[in-house]
Design an enzyme around this catalytic site. Structure first.
Site, PDB file in Angstrom:
ATOM      1  N   GLU A   1     -40.804 -20.079   0.590  1.00 45.49           N
ATOM      2  CA  GLU A   1     -40.696 -21.525   0.785  1.00 45.49           C
ATOM      3  C   GLU A   1     -39.612 -22.147  -0.085  1.00 45.49           C
ATOM      4  OE1 GLU A   1     -43.542 -19.968   0.048  1.00 45.49           O
ATOM      5  OE2 GLU A   1     -44.805 -20.177   1.835  1.00 45.49           O
TER       6      GLU A   1
ATOM      7  N   HIS B   1     -23.974 -24.170 -26.315  1.00 44.62           N
ATOM      8  CA  HIS B   1     -24.880 -24.262 -25.180  1.00 44.62           C
ATOM      9  C   HIS B   1     -25.069 -25.718 -24.861  1.00 44.62           C
ATOM     10  CE1 HIS B   1     -25.738 -20.096 -25.437  1.00 44.62           C
ATOM     11  NE2 HIS B   1     -26.566 -20.198 -24.434  1.00 44.62           N
TER      12      HIS B   1
ATOM     13  N   HIS C   1     -55.762 -24.612   0.853  1.00 40.79           N
ATOM     14  CA  HIS C   1     -54.834 -24.925   1.939  1.00 40.79           C
ATOM     15  C   HIS C   1     -54.873 -26.399   2.337  1.00 40.79           C
ATOM     16  CE1 HIS C   1     -54.394 -20.706   2.060  1.00 40.79           C
ATOM     17  NE2 HIS C   1     -53.802 -20.656   3.243  1.00 40.79           N
TER      18      HIS C   1
ATOM     19  N   HIS D   1     -22.173 -28.865 -22.247  1.00 40.26           N
ATOM     20  CA  HIS D   1     -22.137 -27.424 -22.500  1.00 40.26           C
ATOM     21  C   HIS D   1     -20.706 -26.898 -22.397  1.00 40.26           C
ATOM     22  CE1 HIS D   1     -26.603 -26.859 -21.542  1.00 40.26           C
ATOM     23  NE2 HIS D   1     -26.357 -28.079 -21.093  1.00 40.26           N
TER      24      HIS D   1
HETATM   25  C1  TPP Z   1     -34.810 -24.910 -13.363  1.00 44.34           C
HETATM   26  C2  TPP Z   1     -34.176 -25.161 -14.679  1.00 44.34           C
HETATM   27  N1  TPP Z   1     -34.827 -24.842 -15.796  1.00 44.34           N
HETATM   28  C3  TPP Z   1     -34.285 -25.095 -16.999  1.00 44.34           C
HETATM   29  C4  TPP Z   1     -33.056 -25.685 -17.111  1.00 44.34           C
HETATM   30  C5  TPP Z   1     -32.473 -26.024 -18.479  1.00 44.34           C
HETATM   31  N2  TPP Z   1     -31.344 -25.111 -18.792  1.00 44.34           N
HETATM   32  C6  TPP Z   1     -30.072 -25.505 -18.663  1.00 44.34           C
HETATM   33  S1  TPP Z   1     -29.000 -24.285 -19.051  1.00 44.34           S
HETATM   34  C7  TPP Z   1     -30.253 -23.225 -19.417  1.00 44.34           C
HETATM   35  C8  TPP Z   1     -29.972 -21.826 -19.885  1.00 44.34           C
HETATM   36  C9  TPP Z   1     -29.146 -21.176 -18.917  1.00 44.34           C
HETATM   37  O1  TPP Z   1     -28.808 -19.916 -19.347  1.00 44.34           O
HETATM   38  P1  TPP Z   1     -27.643 -19.243 -18.583  1.00 44.34           P
HETATM   39  O2  TPP Z   1     -27.806 -19.435 -17.135  1.00 44.34           O
HETATM   40  O3  TPP Z   1     -27.560 -17.860 -19.083  1.00 44.34           O
HETATM   41  O4  TPP Z   1     -26.375 -20.082 -18.975  1.00 44.34           O
HETATM   42  P2  TPP Z   1     -25.478 -19.928 -20.284  1.00 44.34           P
HETATM   43  O5  TPP Z   1     -26.260 -20.467 -21.400  1.00 44.34           O
HETATM   44  O6  TPP Z   1     -25.200 -18.492 -20.416  1.00 44.34           O
HETATM   45  O7  TPP Z   1     -24.298 -20.742 -19.953  1.00 44.34           O
HETATM   46  C10 TPP Z   1     -31.479 -23.835 -19.237  1.00 44.34           C
HETATM   47  C11 TPP Z   1     -32.768 -23.161 -19.485  1.00 44.34           C
HETATM   48  C12 TPP Z   1     -32.402 -26.001 -15.919  1.00 44.34           C
HETATM   49  N3  TPP Z   1     -31.221 -26.594 -15.900  1.00 44.34           N
HETATM   50  N4  TPP Z   1     -32.966 -25.718 -14.723  1.00 44.34           N
END
Ligand code: TPP
Ligand code: MG
Length: 685
Positions: A427, A277, A488, A29
């Site tokens: 949690e 991205h 539970h 990215h």
């Molecule tokens: C818990 C989780 N869900 C999904 C992802 C996959 N993922 C990586 S980056 C991203 C989008 C992140 O968006 P943002 O935080 O706005 O970052 P930007 O694209 O602006 O750099 C996703 C969904 C992840 N790394 N962790």
């Protein structure tokens, strides 16, 4: 004002190193590092109290990249600031944490620059991030730890701990529940040393965030009790400096800096879809971006003259000076407060005080016995007396999980050095906050019902990936909890936790095994542990009659054995079901059948024993085998073999008094006896 001169050059170096590494890996990215380079620069170069020459300095400010997909941002900064490498023994080496070759090996097998930042693999990475939101929650634990250390070890005129904790996070982190939980607790605790920098670029992977995310984040954080400020352009170093000064001036609450940025800054293509991205820019876009920056288009991995020196004169010089001043304070502490100084040495080396296990209780034999959650409470309290930096609490269940440390203060805004932590019903954040505290070298724990580990799987998993000894006290560990019913009663939790590599799941059978399990927990430097305890009373075995509880240290051991020769049938169990196999052994003995009762409190540790030891416990020639556990049977096949019998759970539990539940699901001595006889080809009676 956009940056100029050497500052612009330094920022564009962070950008282009990130772009080139992603392009070379053809994976990663680049967009967030391109946009956030000035933010990282403003923080690292101007503010962060961090000495690249000694990344182990205990009072260094912590920096967490919660949006771990932007890992190249961190790697570029670690490279350019010249952070040294630290080996696994904690020695600072004369080698860079991230070399140019490492940058060129981004995302390649065996490199120090994996796709997402990984603690222990790369010096300067303070926590493994990637699952969005985790790092933000870790930072809350680290800020709590900084305050805790200050409360315990600072003296007037001798401030050893006052470090700040910064996290960069993106829209993804902001959307995650864990960040909300953690922010809510941070606001409640009024942590003044915590600063989150929110990359408000209105874009995430699926496109514009307004597809799913329209709330007013600033207002939300104000409601949590945070101070909120804004930077309208991520390229404006003056605004960034002002925001960081605002954080510095804010002494009664955490600070959120909302930074508006443009993902993929500098690349001409519209960046609001997938590009920049999850994928490299492509050669044309790389050139175009470099043109925008005024960078030589064909240069790759270029660090212009003066950039490294610039960082050395900024963060390098500042960090060196601060660290040396701190060392002088530490010397004074050694003279004026030698006991405190020695404690800090131990903490630093992750060691335990002399005699840490001296007060551990030994429980007398008792057929009625006590619940393992009760003995856990006693053992935990005995440990806490000897290990001052053992602290923790529950997610609103401390009365049930028996984790309160008696005579110790609660950790509150006014008393940040308290040792009873009230995580509230959070949690997920609890798991990550405990990780943050352990990353700051405290012996921290969380606690709830075993079934709710489901709410904290991600941080538990990350503690194992990071190889840190976080532990959790999980009670009400079977259908034996009775009336609360199926929601539970844990069923598949033990099996699923056992499936996590490196994680130790311990389910002791009686009070004395509880003591042994806690020893293992505290002695561990690299394995996290889930302790699984009963709500109901369990007999305390007569250890003059049966094997000593120290056998638990091997993960599994022969608790009771048939007399008069080799056993005909092996009975194995964990936790509350061990009583059943011991009673069954006695009944079988009365009928002239030789059985062996094996208590197996920790499979993971048993698997690490020698083949000879394992064979001595589970002789391969004895194929008549019965395993008993009030949980999903998954995994027991490895111990009972293809022909063995598992008495476990095939369904969810039921709401009813304990004894009815146990009879209904077949967890009775008679049932074990019958299964053993069936295994031996004899008719049950
Ligand atoms: C818990 C989780 N869900 C999904 C992802 C996959 N993922 C990586 S980056 C991203 C989008 C992140 O968006 P943002 O935080 O706005 O970052 P930007 O694209 O602006 O750099 C996703 C969904 C992840 N790394 N962790
Ligand atoms: Mg975003």
């Amino acid at each position: 004002m956009p940056p100029s001169g050497i500052e612009k050059l330094a920022i564009d170096t962070i950008r282009t190193l990130s772009i080139d590494a992603v392009q070379r890996a053809n994976s990663g990215h680049p967009g967030a590092p391109m946009a956030l380079a000035p933010v990282a620069y403003a923080l690292w170069q101007k503010v962060l109290r961090y000495d690249p020459a000694d990344p182990t300095w205990p009072n260094r400010d912590r920096f967490i990249l919660s949006n771990g997909h932007a890992s190249m941002l961190l790697y570029s900064v670690l490279h350019l600031t010249g952070v040294r490498q630290v080996d696994h023994a904690g020695r600072v080496l004369d080698a860079p944490a991230v070399s140019m070759d490492d940058l060129k090996a981004f995302r390649q097998l065996g490199s120090r620059t994996p796709g997402h930042p990984e603690y222990r693999l790369t010096t300067g990475v303070e926590a493994t991030t990637g699952p969005l939101g985790q790092g933000a929650a870790n930072s809350v634990g680290m800020a709590m730890a900084s305050r805790w250390m200050g409360a315990r070890y600072n003296r007037p005129g001798l401030t050893l701990f006052d470090h700040d904790v910064y996290a960069i996070l993106g829209d993804g982190c902001m959307m995650e529940g864990i960040a909300s939980e953690a922010a809510s607790l941070a606001g409640h605790l009024r942590l003044p040393n915590l600063c989150w920098l929110y990359d408000n670029n209105s874009v995430s992977l699926d496109g514009r965030t307004d597809l799913s995310f329209n709330e007013d984040v600033g207002k939300r954080f104000e409601a949590y009790g945070w101070a909120v400020t804004r930077v309208s352009d991520a390229n404006d170093l003056d605004q960034l400096a002002k925001a960081l000064e605002f954080f510095d001036r804010t002494t009664d609450r955490p600070t959120l800096v909302i930074v508006d940025s443009h993902i993929g800054y500098g690349a001409p293509k519209k960046q609001d879809t997938s590009a920049a991205h999850g994928e490299p820019l492509g050669e044309d876009q790389v050139r175009a971006a470099k043109r925008t920056y005024g960078w030589p288009e064909d240069a790759q991995f270029l660090v212009p003259d003066g950039v490294r020196e610039h960082f050395d004169q900024g963060i390098g010089a500042r960090g060196r000076k601060l660290r040396q001043e701190w060392e002088a304070l530490r010397e004074r502490q050694r003279k004026e407060f030698p006991d405190l100084a020695r404690e800090l040495d131990l903490i630093d080396r992750f060691e335990l005080p002399e005699g840490w296990d001296r007060d551990l209780p030994v429980f007398p034999a008792d057929p009625k016995g006590i619940a393992t959650r009760e003995s856990s409470g006693q053992v935990l309290n005995a440990l806490a007396k000897r290990i001052p930096w053992l602290l923790g609490g529950a997610a609103d269940l401390s009365v049930s999980t028996k984790t309160a440390l008696k005579g110790e203060a609660n950790l509150t805004p006014a008393e940040p050095g308290g040792r009873n932590v009230y995580f509230g019903v959070r949690e997920h954040a609890m798991g990550a906050i405990v990780n943050g505290m352990v990353l700051s070298k405290l012996r921290a724990f969380g606690s709830t019902f075993l079934t709710f580990t489901d709410y904290m799987r991600a941080p538990i998993r990350l503690s194992s990936i990071m190889e840190i000894p976080a532990f959790h006290v999980m009670t009400h560990d079977s259908i034996g909890l009775g009336e609360d019913g199926p929601t539970h009663q844990p069923i598949e939790q033990l099996a699923s936790l056992r499936a996590v590599p490196g994680l130790r799941v311990m389910r002791p059978a009686d009070a004395n095994e509880v003591t042994e399990c806690y020893r293992l927990v505290l002695e561990s430097k690299h394995h996290p542990t889930i302790l699984s305890f009963s709500r109901q009373a369990l007999p305390t075995f007569d250890r003059t009659r049966y094997a000593p509880a120290s056998g638990a240290r091997k993960g599994a051991y022969v608790l009771a054995d048939a007399e008069g020769g080799k056993p005909e049938v092996l009975l194995m169990a964990t936790g509350s079901e061990v009583r059943l196999i011991v009673e069954a052994l006695e009944k079988l003995k009365a009928e002239g059948i030789r059985a062996r009762a094996i208590s197996m409190p920790c499979w993971e540790i048993f698997e690490q024993q020698s083949p000879e030891y394992r064979e001595s416990v589970l002789p391969s020639t004895v194929t008549a085998r019965v395993a008993v556990e009030q949980a999903a049977m998954f995994g027991w096949e490895a111990y009972v073999g293809r022909t063995g019998k598992i008495l476990g759970m095939k369904s969810f539990g039921a709401s009813a008094p304990l004894k009815d539940v146990l009879v209904h699901f077949g967890f009775t001595t008679d049932h074990v006896v019958a299964a053993a006889k069936e295994q031996l080809g004899r008719k049950g009676r």
